[in-house]
Every structure is written in structure tokens, then in C-alpha cells.
Design a protein around this motif. Structure first.
Motif, PDB file in Angstrom:
ATOM      1  N   ILE A   1       0.613  -1.274   0.249  1.00  0.00           N
ATOM      2  CA  ILE A   1      -0.377   0.116   0.278  1.00  0.00           C
ATOM      3  C   ILE A   1       0.760   1.151  -0.039  1.00  0.00           C
ATOM      4  O   ILE A   1       0.638   2.022  -0.529  1.00  0.00           O
ATOM      5  N   TYR A   2       1.846   1.170   1.155  1.00  0.00           N
ATOM      6  CA  TYR A   2       2.801   2.790   0.929  1.00  0.00           C
ATOM      7  C   TYR A   2       3.524   2.260  -0.125  1.00  0.00           C
ATOM      8  O   TYR A   2       3.639   3.626  -0.868  1.00  0.00           O
ATOM      9  N   LEU A   3       3.755   1.530  -0.954  1.00  0.00           N
ATOM     10  CA  LEU A   3       4.674   1.423  -2.467  1.00  0.00           C
ATOM     11  C   LEU A   3       3.987   2.036  -3.326  1.00  0.00           C
ATOM     12  O   LEU A   3       4.325   3.326  -4.118  1.00  0.00           O
ATOM     13  N   ALA A   4       2.445   1.453  -3.190  1.00  0.00           N
ATOM     14  CA  ALA A   4       1.625   2.818  -4.577  1.00  0.00           C
ATOM     15  C   ALA A   4       1.178   3.696  -3.797  1.00  0.00           C
ATOM     16  O   ALA A   4       1.846   4.976  -5.048  1.00  0.00           O
TER      17      ALA A   4
ATOM     18  N   THR B   1       3.419   9.422  -6.295  1.00  0.00           N
ATOM     19  CA  THR B   1       4.080  11.133  -5.232  1.00  0.00           C
ATOM     20  C   THR B   1       5.269  10.979  -6.201  1.00  0.00           C
ATOM     21  O   THR B   1       5.543  11.883  -6.512  1.00  0.00           O
ATOM     22  N   LEU B   2       5.978   9.905  -7.004  1.00  0.00           N
ATOM     23  CA  LEU B   2       6.908   9.862  -7.104  1.00  0.00           C
ATOM     24  C   LEU B   2       7.072  10.724  -8.648  1.00  0.00           C
ATOM     25  O   LEU B   2       7.299  11.426  -9.546  1.00  0.00           O
ATOM     26  N   PHE B   3       5.633  10.468  -9.347  1.00  0.00           N
ATOM     27  CA  PHE B   3       5.031  10.715 -10.700  1.00  0.00           C
ATOM     28  C   PHE B   3       4.226  12.091 -10.655  1.00  0.00           C
ATOM     29  O   PHE B   3       4.883  13.035 -10.815  1.00  0.00           O
ATOM     30  N   GLU B   4       4.039  12.182  -9.058  1.00  0.00           N
ATOM     31  CA  GLU B   4       3.464  13.808  -9.097  1.00  0.00           C
ATOM     32  C   GLU B   4       5.282  14.980  -8.897  1.00  0.00           C
ATOM     33  O   GLU B   4       4.798  15.637  -9.196  1.00  0.00           O
ATOM     34  N   PHE B   5       5.947  14.221  -8.178  1.00  0.00           N
ATOM     35  CA  PHE B   5       6.902  15.305  -8.789  1.00  0.00           C
ATOM     36  C   PHE B   5       7.677  15.118  -9.610  1.00  0.00           C
ATOM     37  O   PHE B   5       7.969  16.067  -9.895  1.00  0.00           O
ATOM     38  N   GLU B   6       7.475  14.071 -10.514  1.00  0.00           N
ATOM     39  CA  GLU B   6       8.200  14.490 -11.624  1.00  0.00           C
ATOM     40  C   GLU B   6       6.874  15.323 -12.617  1.00  0.00           C
ATOM     41  O   GLU B   6       7.579  16.358 -13.517  1.00  0.00           O
ATOM     42  N   ALA B   7       6.056  15.273 -12.569  1.00  0.00           N
ATOM     43  CA  ALA B   7       5.082  16.459 -12.993  1.00  0.00           C
ATOM     44  C   ALA B   7       4.513  17.578 -12.557  1.00  0.00           C
ATOM     45  O   ALA B   7       4.225  18.180 -12.597  1.00  0.00           O
ATOM     46  N   ASN B   8       5.358  17.641 -11.136  1.00  0.00           N
ATOM     47  CA  ASN B   8       5.200  19.074 -10.872  1.00  0.00           C
ATOM     48  C   ASN B   8       4.020  19.230 -10.613  1.00  0.00           C
ATOM     49  O   ASN B   8       3.336  20.441 -10.016  1.00  0.00           O
TER      50      ASN B   8
ATOM     51  N   GLN C   1       8.008  16.237   0.623  1.00  0.00           N
ATOM     52  CA  GLN C   1       7.462  15.829   1.770  1.00  0.00           C
ATOM     53  C   GLN C   1       6.849  15.106   1.695  1.00  0.00           C
ATOM     54  O   GLN C   1       7.084  14.046   3.047  1.00  0.00           O
ATOM     55  N   ASP C   2       5.984  14.512   0.998  1.00  0.00           N
ATOM     56  CA  ASP C   2       5.793  13.120   1.066  1.00  0.00           C
ATOM     57  C   ASP C   2       6.485  12.267   0.784  1.00  0.00           C
ATOM     58  O   ASP C   2       6.226  10.331   1.036  1.00  0.00           O
ATOM     59  N   ALA C   3       7.537  12.347   0.345  1.00  0.00           N
ATOM     60  CA  ALA C   3       8.422  11.460  -0.509  1.00  0.00           C
ATOM     61  C   ALA C   3       9.141  11.092   0.663  1.00  0.00           C
ATOM     62  O   ALA C   3       9.507   9.346   1.117  1.00  0.00           O
ATOM     63  N   ASN C   4       9.657  11.925   1.524  1.00  0.00           N
ATOM     64  CA  ASN C   4      10.673  11.943   2.938  1.00  0.00           C
ATOM     65  C   ASN C   4       9.418  11.080   4.303  1.00  0.00           C
ATOM     66  O   ASN C   4      10.094  10.312   4.974  1.00  0.00           O
ATOM     67  N   PHE C   5       8.284  11.258   3.638  1.00  0.00           N
ATOM     68  CA  PHE C   5       7.439  11.034   4.185  1.00  0.00           C
ATOM     69  C   PHE C   5       7.369   9.581   4.523  1.00  0.00           C
ATOM     70  O   PHE C   5       7.617   8.051   5.247  1.00  0.00           O
TER      71      PHE C   5
ATOM     72  N   PHE D   1       8.447   3.383   4.913  1.00  0.00           N
ATOM     73  CA  PHE D   1       9.693   2.086   4.964  1.00  0.00           C
ATOM     74  C   PHE D   1      10.761   1.832   6.068  1.00  0.00           C
ATOM     75  O   PHE D   1      11.059   0.773   5.721  1.00  0.00           O
ATOM     76  N   PHE D   2      11.262   2.946   6.524  1.00  0.00           N
ATOM     77  CA  PHE D   2      12.522   2.537   6.836  1.00  0.00           C
ATOM     78  C   PHE D   2      11.714   2.070   8.182  1.00  0.00           C
ATOM     79  O   PHE D   2      12.155   0.433   9.083  1.00  0.00           O
ATOM     80  N   ILE D   3      10.029   2.854   9.335  1.00  0.00           N
ATOM     81  CA  ILE D   3       9.779   1.643   9.903  1.00  0.00           C
ATOM     82  C   ILE D   3       8.965   0.528   9.547  1.00  0.00           C
ATOM     83  O   ILE D   3       9.503  -0.307  11.163  1.00  0.00           O
TER      84      ILE D   3
END
Length: 84
Positions: free
Chosen positions: A22-25, A30-37, A44-48, A53-55
Motif C-alpha cells: 500500500i505504501y509502495l503504491a 508521489t514520485l509521478f507527481e514529483f516528476e509532473a510538478n 515532503q511526501d517522499a520523505n514521509f 519504509f524505514f519503520i
């Protein structure tokens, strides 16, 4: 009692991969939104999600360690009873 604890830990470990997917999706979105600005603050979403993932990885490590340890203790007890 030890078997029930091992079973509960194994059930907890079984829920980690669906949570991870779920979090990978969400991270891929978020990465697609980052690419499309697009989006409010994709960095901030990517860092979250990286923190999530770390937890999840820490929880998986602890869970698998406990699962292996508990089931090894059960196996050792059964083996010792069979040898006596």
C-alpha cells in the motif's frame, strides 16, 4: 503458550507485506507527481514515505527475529522431549 506467541508474531509478519505494498503504491504516486510538478509538496511526501519504509523494515526485522527465535525454542523443546 510459546506456540501462541509465535503464531501471533507470524501473523503480524504476514501483514507487513500488504502494508508495504500500500505504501509502495502511494510512494510511486508521489514520485509521478514529483516528476509532473503536481501536488502540494511532493518532496515532503517522499520523505514521509521513506520514513514509513524505514519503520516497516525495522518492524519486519524485529518480527522475523522473534518469529525465528520462538519457533526455534519450540523446536528445541520438542526435540529434547523426543530424545529423552
Amino acid at each position: 503458550m510459546l506456540f501462541i506467541c509465535g503464531l501471533l508474531v507470524a501473523c503480524g509478519n504476514g501483514t507487513l507485506f500488504p502494508i508495504f505494498s500500500i505504501y509502495l503504491a502511494l510512494m510511486l504516486n508521489t514520485l509521478f507527481e514529483f516528476e509532473a510538478n503536481v501536488g502540494e509538496n511532493p518532496r515532503q511526501d517522499a520523505n514521509f514515505y521513506a520514513l514509513v519504509f524505514f519503520i516497516i523494515s525495522i518492524a519486519a526485522w524485529v518480527g522475523y527475529f522473534l518469529q525465528d527465535f520462538i519457533f526455534a525454542m519450540i523446536g528445541d523443546g520438542i526435540t529434547s522431549k523426543l530424545r529423552i
